[in-house]
Design a protein around this motif. Structure first.
Motif, PDB file in Angstrom:
ATOM      1  N   ALA A   1      25.797 -12.733  34.859  1.00  0.00           N
ATOM      2  CA  ALA A   1      24.411 -12.802  35.343  1.00  0.00           C
ATOM      3  C   ALA A   1      23.941 -14.242  35.138  1.00  0.00           C
ATOM      4  CB  ALA A   1      23.540 -11.818  34.569  1.00  0.00           C
ATOM      5  N   HIS A   2      24.432 -15.120  36.025  1.00  0.00           N
ATOM      6  CA  HIS A   2      24.191 -16.560  35.862  1.00  0.00           C
ATOM      7  C   HIS A   2      22.709 -16.906  35.675  1.00  0.00           C
ATOM      8  CE1 HIS A   2      28.301 -17.986  36.712  1.00  0.00           C
ATOM      9  NE2 HIS A   2      28.375 -16.989  37.557  1.00  0.00           N
ATOM     10  N   HIS A   3      21.845 -16.164  36.385  1.00  0.00           N
ATOM     11  CA  HIS A   3      20.420 -16.479  36.374  1.00  0.00           C
ATOM     12  C   HIS A   3      19.759 -16.212  35.023  1.00  0.00           C
ATOM     13  CE1 HIS A   3      20.849 -12.219  37.285  1.00  0.00           C
ATOM     14  NE2 HIS A   3      19.603 -12.033  36.916  1.00  0.00           N
ATOM     15  N   THR A   4      20.483 -15.586  34.087  1.00  0.00           N
ATOM     16  CA  THR A   4      19.863 -15.272  32.794  1.00  0.00           C
ATOM     17  C   THR A   4      20.358 -16.184  31.669  1.00  0.00           C
ATOM     18  OG1 THR A   4      21.544 -13.649  32.168  1.00  0.00           O
ATOM     19  CG2 THR A   4      19.684 -12.839  33.463  1.00  0.00           C
ATOM     20  N   ILE A   5      21.311 -17.060  31.982  1.00  0.00           N
ATOM     21  CA  ILE A   5      21.909 -17.890  30.929  1.00  0.00           C
ATOM     22  C   ILE A   5      20.870 -18.796  30.271  1.00  0.00           C
ATOM     23  CG2 ILE A   5      23.486 -19.853  30.571  1.00  0.00           C
ATOM     24  CD1 ILE A   5      25.568 -18.359  32.205  1.00  0.00           C
ATOM     25  N   GLN A   6      20.007 -19.374  31.111  1.00  0.00           N
ATOM     26  CA  GLN A   6      18.970 -20.278  30.569  1.00  0.00           C
ATOM     27  C   GLN A   6      18.054 -19.535  29.576  1.00  0.00           C
ATOM     28  OE1 GLN A   6      16.804 -22.145  33.731  1.00  0.00           O
ATOM     29  NE2 GLN A   6      15.917 -23.723  32.419  1.00  0.00           N
ATOM     30  N   GLN A   7      17.651 -18.316  29.986  1.00  0.00           N
ATOM     31  CA  GLN A   7      16.774 -17.513  29.114  1.00  0.00           C
ATOM     32  C   GLN A   7      17.469 -17.182  27.793  1.00  0.00           C
ATOM     33  OE1 GLN A   7      15.412 -13.886  31.004  1.00  0.00           O
ATOM     34  NE2 GLN A   7      14.789 -12.964  29.062  1.00  0.00           N
ATOM     35  N   LEU A   8      18.747 -16.789  27.869  1.00  0.00           N
ATOM     36  CA  LEU A   8      19.471 -16.408  26.648  1.00  0.00           C
ATOM     37  C   LEU A   8      19.691 -17.612  25.737  1.00  0.00           C
ATOM     38  CD1 LEU A   8      22.010 -13.888  28.178  1.00  0.00           C
ATOM     39  CD2 LEU A   8      20.095 -13.355  26.677  1.00  0.00           C
ATOM     40  N   ASN A   9      19.717 -18.800  26.310  1.00  0.00           N
ATOM     41  CA  ASN A   9      19.892 -19.999  25.491  1.00  0.00           C
ATOM     42  C   ASN A   9      18.668 -20.309  24.635  1.00  0.00           C
ATOM     43  OD1 ASN A   9      22.528 -21.079  25.585  1.00  0.00           O
ATOM     44  ND2 ASN A   9      22.214 -21.686  27.722  1.00  0.00           N
ATOM     45  N   THR A  10      17.552 -19.612  24.888  1.00  0.00           N
ATOM     46  CA  THR A  10      16.366 -19.801  24.033  1.00  0.00           C
ATOM     47  C   THR A  10      16.406 -18.895  22.803  1.00  0.00           C
ATOM     48  OG1 THR A  10      15.036 -18.099  25.128  1.00  0.00           O
ATOM     49  CG2 THR A  10      14.980 -20.306  26.107  1.00  0.00           C
ATOM     50  N   TRP A  11      17.373 -17.972  22.753  1.00  0.00           N
ATOM     51  CA  TRP A  11      17.488 -17.095  21.584  1.00  0.00           C
ATOM     52  C   TRP A  11      17.953 -17.889  20.359  1.00  0.00           C
ATOM     53  CZ3 TRP A  11      19.841 -11.569  22.714  1.00  0.00           C
ATOM     54  CH2 TRP A  11      19.091 -10.956  23.709  1.00  0.00           C
ATOM     55  N   ASN A  12      17.569 -17.395  19.177  1.00  0.00           N
ATOM     56  CA  ASN A  12      17.963 -18.093  17.939  1.00  0.00           C
ATOM     57  C   ASN A  12      19.258 -17.517  17.372  1.00  0.00           C
ATOM     58  OD1 ASN A  12      15.594 -19.668  17.960  1.00  0.00           O
ATOM     59  ND2 ASN A  12      14.463 -17.933  17.103  1.00  0.00           N
ATOM     60  N   LEU A  13      20.363 -17.813  18.021  1.00  0.00           N
ATOM     61  CA  LEU A  13      21.631 -17.215  17.588  1.00  0.00           C
ATOM     62  C   LEU A  13      22.385 -18.095  16.607  1.00  0.00           C
ATOM     63  CD1 LEU A  13      22.778 -15.763  21.014  1.00  0.00           C
ATOM     64  CD2 LEU A  13      22.105 -14.456  18.987  1.00  0.00           C
ATOM     65  N   ASN A  14      21.961 -19.342  16.468  1.00  0.00           N
ATOM     66  CA  ASN A  14      22.730 -20.246  15.610  1.00  0.00           C
ATOM     67  C   ASN A  14      21.892 -20.818  14.473  1.00  0.00           C
ATOM     68  OD1 ASN A  14      25.482 -20.334  16.799  1.00  0.00           O
ATOM     69  ND2 ASN A  14      24.333 -20.926  18.630  1.00  0.00           N
ATOM     70  N   GLU A  15      20.958 -20.004  13.974  1.00  0.00           N
ATOM     71  CA  GLU A  15      20.125 -20.524  12.873  1.00  0.00           C
ATOM     72  C   GLU A  15      20.386 -19.785  11.589  1.00  0.00           C
ATOM     73  OE1 GLU A  15      16.154 -20.533  14.460  1.00  0.00           O
ATOM     74  OE2 GLU A  15      16.879 -21.945  15.973  1.00  0.00           O
TER      75      GLU A  15
ATOM     76  N   GLY B   1      36.733 -22.126  18.922  1.00  0.00           N
ATOM     77  CA  GLY B   1      36.219 -21.618  17.651  1.00  0.00           C
ATOM     78  C   GLY B   1      34.829 -21.023  17.686  1.00  0.00           C
ATOM     79  N   TYR B   2      34.312 -20.722  18.880  1.00  0.00           N
ATOM     80  CA  TYR B   2      32.976 -20.125  19.001  1.00  0.00           C
ATOM     81  C   TYR B   2      33.058 -18.640  19.356  1.00  0.00           C
ATOM     82  CZ  TYR B   2      31.059 -24.875  19.135  1.00  0.00           C
ATOM     83  OH  TYR B   2      30.703 -26.162  18.819  1.00  0.00           O
ATOM     84  N   VAL B   3      32.015 -17.905  19.012  1.00  0.00           N
ATOM     85  CA  VAL B   3      31.807 -16.561  19.519  1.00  0.00           C
ATOM     86  C   VAL B   3      31.245 -16.715  20.940  1.00  0.00           C
ATOM     87  CG1 VAL B   3      30.522 -14.406  19.210  1.00  0.00           C
ATOM     88  CG2 VAL B   3      31.259 -15.734  17.192  1.00  0.00           C
ATOM     89  N   SER B   4      31.835 -16.014  21.929  1.00  0.00           N
ATOM     90  CA  SER B   4      31.337 -16.111  23.305  1.00  0.00           C
ATOM     91  C   SER B   4      30.435 -14.928  23.624  1.00  0.00           C
ATOM     92  CB  SER B   4      32.501 -16.171  24.300  1.00  0.00           C
ATOM     93  OG  SER B   4      33.170 -14.934  24.359  1.00  0.00           O
ATOM     94  N   VAL B   5      29.309 -15.201  24.282  1.00  0.00           N
ATOM     95  CA  VAL B   5      28.379 -14.164  24.735  1.00  0.00           C
ATOM     96  C   VAL B   5      28.160 -14.361  26.235  1.00  0.00           C
ATOM     97  CG1 VAL B   5      26.061 -13.190  24.532  1.00  0.00           C
ATOM     98  CG2 VAL B   5      27.218 -14.098  22.496  1.00  0.00           C
ATOM     99  N   VAL B   6      28.659 -13.429  27.050  1.00  0.00           N
ATOM    100  CA  VAL B   6      28.472 -13.519  28.494  1.00  0.00           C
ATOM    101  C   VAL B   6      27.488 -12.430  28.940  1.00  0.00           C
ATOM    102  CG1 VAL B   6      29.569 -13.332  30.775  1.00  0.00           C
ATOM    103  CG2 VAL B   6      30.794 -14.430  28.883  1.00  0.00           C
ATOM    104  N   PRO B   7      26.382 -12.837  29.610  1.00  0.00           N
ATOM    105  CA  PRO B   7      25.503 -11.817  30.191  1.00  0.00           C
ATOM    106  C   PRO B   7      26.166 -11.236  31.433  1.00  0.00           C
ATOM    107  CG  PRO B   7      24.686 -14.017  30.719  1.00  0.00           C
ATOM    108  CD  PRO B   7      25.901 -14.208  29.857  1.00  0.00           C
ATOM    109  N   VAL B   8      26.315  -9.908  31.457  1.00  0.00           N
ATOM    110  CA  VAL B   8      27.059  -9.230  32.516  1.00  0.00           C
ATOM    111  C   VAL B   8      26.103  -8.365  33.319  1.00  0.00           C
ATOM    112  CG1 VAL B   8      28.711  -7.327  32.824  1.00  0.00           C
ATOM    113  CG2 VAL B   8      29.302  -9.268  31.364  1.00  0.00           C
TER     114      VAL B   8
ATOM    115  N   PRO C   1      17.338  -9.335  29.338  1.00  0.00           N
ATOM    116  CA  PRO C   1      16.814  -9.338  30.719  1.00  0.00           C
ATOM    117  C   PRO C   1      17.230  -8.026  31.410  1.00  0.00           C
ATOM    118  CG  PRO C   1      18.008 -11.385  30.229  1.00  0.00           C
ATOM    119  CD  PRO C   1      18.249 -10.459  29.079  1.00  0.00           C
ATOM    120  N   LEU C   2      16.430  -7.582  32.357  1.00  0.00           N
ATOM    121  CA  LEU C   2      16.679  -6.319  33.064  1.00  0.00           C
ATOM    122  C   LEU C   2      18.047  -6.324  33.758  1.00  0.00           C
ATOM    123  CD1 LEU C   2      14.836  -3.777  33.549  1.00  0.00           C
ATOM    124  CD2 LEU C   2      14.486  -4.670  35.852  1.00  0.00           C
TER     125      LEU C   2
END
Lengths: 259, 259
Positions: free
Chosen positions: A245-259, B232-239, B163-164
């Motif tokens: 879901a390419h269109h959601t990658i930008q949104q998911l990059n705002t999540w705090n997954l690496n803090e 060496g990263y965990v990958s997260v792909v929105p599907v 995202p929906l």
């Protein structure tokens, strides 16, 4: 190439003796050299299953002088394509066609469909591919009305070439030939199955379930495959196997997954 | 809602007794109320298969006072989700997690994966869903290093909301916890399997095949799941489950399908 007949791989998920694949073979014979590799038994709703924990058998069921070569396979529709490409065909086919399925594979059904998974597998392997389905689950469904449409779509695909990584999901309404209004390029409708399990008891008192359900289309758009079918058109949806879901990658990059 | 523990449905495709799902359950227990509905036997590579020509059995395997309720199911991973939602759960779960799979489901493997199909089925039914996989096929794989990452991703998903129509495909590299560099949002790499069938003979002289093959990554991008895992990263792909290749509709509309 222009003078050479295209090599066409035919498969399905209803099994090699289904009337739907027989129709598809009869149309493909008028276009190219045909090789059939299809399941030896019904494999509906197998999705993109492959056989990794079991053995696979291939049986050549055509005779020496038959006009087309046919193999039945003990595996899933996807197994059939993999075996055909790697063990049977001497060169990469120019086209893979799957079906004609007894029953619709429009909208979300594309995900559960063995017919479409066979076509998608061919697409993954770089082979132009089309899945065909008729909105009639009956074993005795009438496939005659759709033959001219199958031929038109296949010839156009061979001539124009599919975009890279795209497979066609073609669905036919259950209509007479002269009632079909034409062919429409569509998107997959947003629809789903609302399950209803039929709970029963074995003669020995143990509960078991049959999966059944009702198809619910929440999508009001007039550019969907469901709209086309309901309004008398053949639906053609270009399907891809990049599920990102390419269109959601930008949104998911705002999540705090690496803090 | 803030005070209420989230209801979490846990499933997988390696079967209910696999160490991977045991790890996932142990992490989910620290976050919410957990219900497990998982296949009674391994169902790897089942893709989005559902059981329509056979009966389905559900067995409650947890005891009355166990902290979590667990059912084993005779069907596929997708069947498990459908049965859980329709026959077991009293309300729609807040999250469905699938895995942790013994083996990678990165790039094209998402299509063959029972783990991901269970998660995608939940997504179709409107339930936020995540599939987790570890790049180690071993039954005795070490899942300890990934527990903190599973927890972080689940907590962030519950807080930020997906995202929906999007499901997360999470893959872990086979590394020690302190060797894992972080979590990356990625796209599905363009990769495929180059099949090699292993042809053998039965004791009775009949040929049969084992499917095997080599994974080939043709994708040089540094934004793919394969790149992340190799580095060496965990990958997260929105599907997504809308398979329409929307970007090709305009091109296909130039074809002469209605002349």
């Amino acid at each position: 190439m222009k003078d050479k007949k295209p090599l066409i791989l035919v498969t399905n998920d209803d099994g090699i003796s289904a009337p739907g694949i027989r129709t598809l073979i009869s149309v493909m014979e008028t276009i190219g050299e045909v090789i059939v590799v299809a399941p030896d038994k019904p494999q509906s709703a197998m999705g993109h299953a492959i056989t990794i924990n079991n053995t696979l058998y291939l049986d050549k069921i055509s005779k020496e002088n038959d006009s087309i070569t046919q193999y039945s396979c003990s595996g899933t529709p996807v197994d059939c394509v993999k075996l055909a490409v790697n063990e049977i065909l001497k060169r990469k086919p120019d086209l893979c066609v799957s079906g004609i399925n007894h029953g619709s594979n429009s909208s979300i059904n594309v995900i559960y469909s063995g017919t479409m998974s066979a076509a998608v597998e061919a697409g993954i392997e770089g082979i132009p591919a089309i899945g065909f389905s008729l909105s009639d689950y009956n074993w005795n469904a009438d496939f005659e009305p759709v033959k001219s449409f199958v031929k038109k779509i296949v010839l156009e695909t061979l001539e124009k070439k599919l975009p890279l990584g795209v497979i066609l999901n073609v669905n036919f309404p259950k209509l007479k030939e002269n009632e079909i209004k034409g062919i429409k390029i569509c998107r997959q409708a947003k629809a789903m199955w609302q399950e209803k399990f039929d709970k029963r008891q074995t003669p020995f008192g143990k509960d078991y379930y049959w999966l059944s359900g009702e198809f619910v289309n929440q999508d009001k758009g007039d550019d969907t495959d469901e709209w086309a079918l309901e309004n008398g058109y053949v639906s053609v949806v270009p399907v891809q196997f990049d599920l990102t879901a390419h269109h959601t990658i930008q949104q998911l990059n705002t999540w705090n997954l690496n803090e």
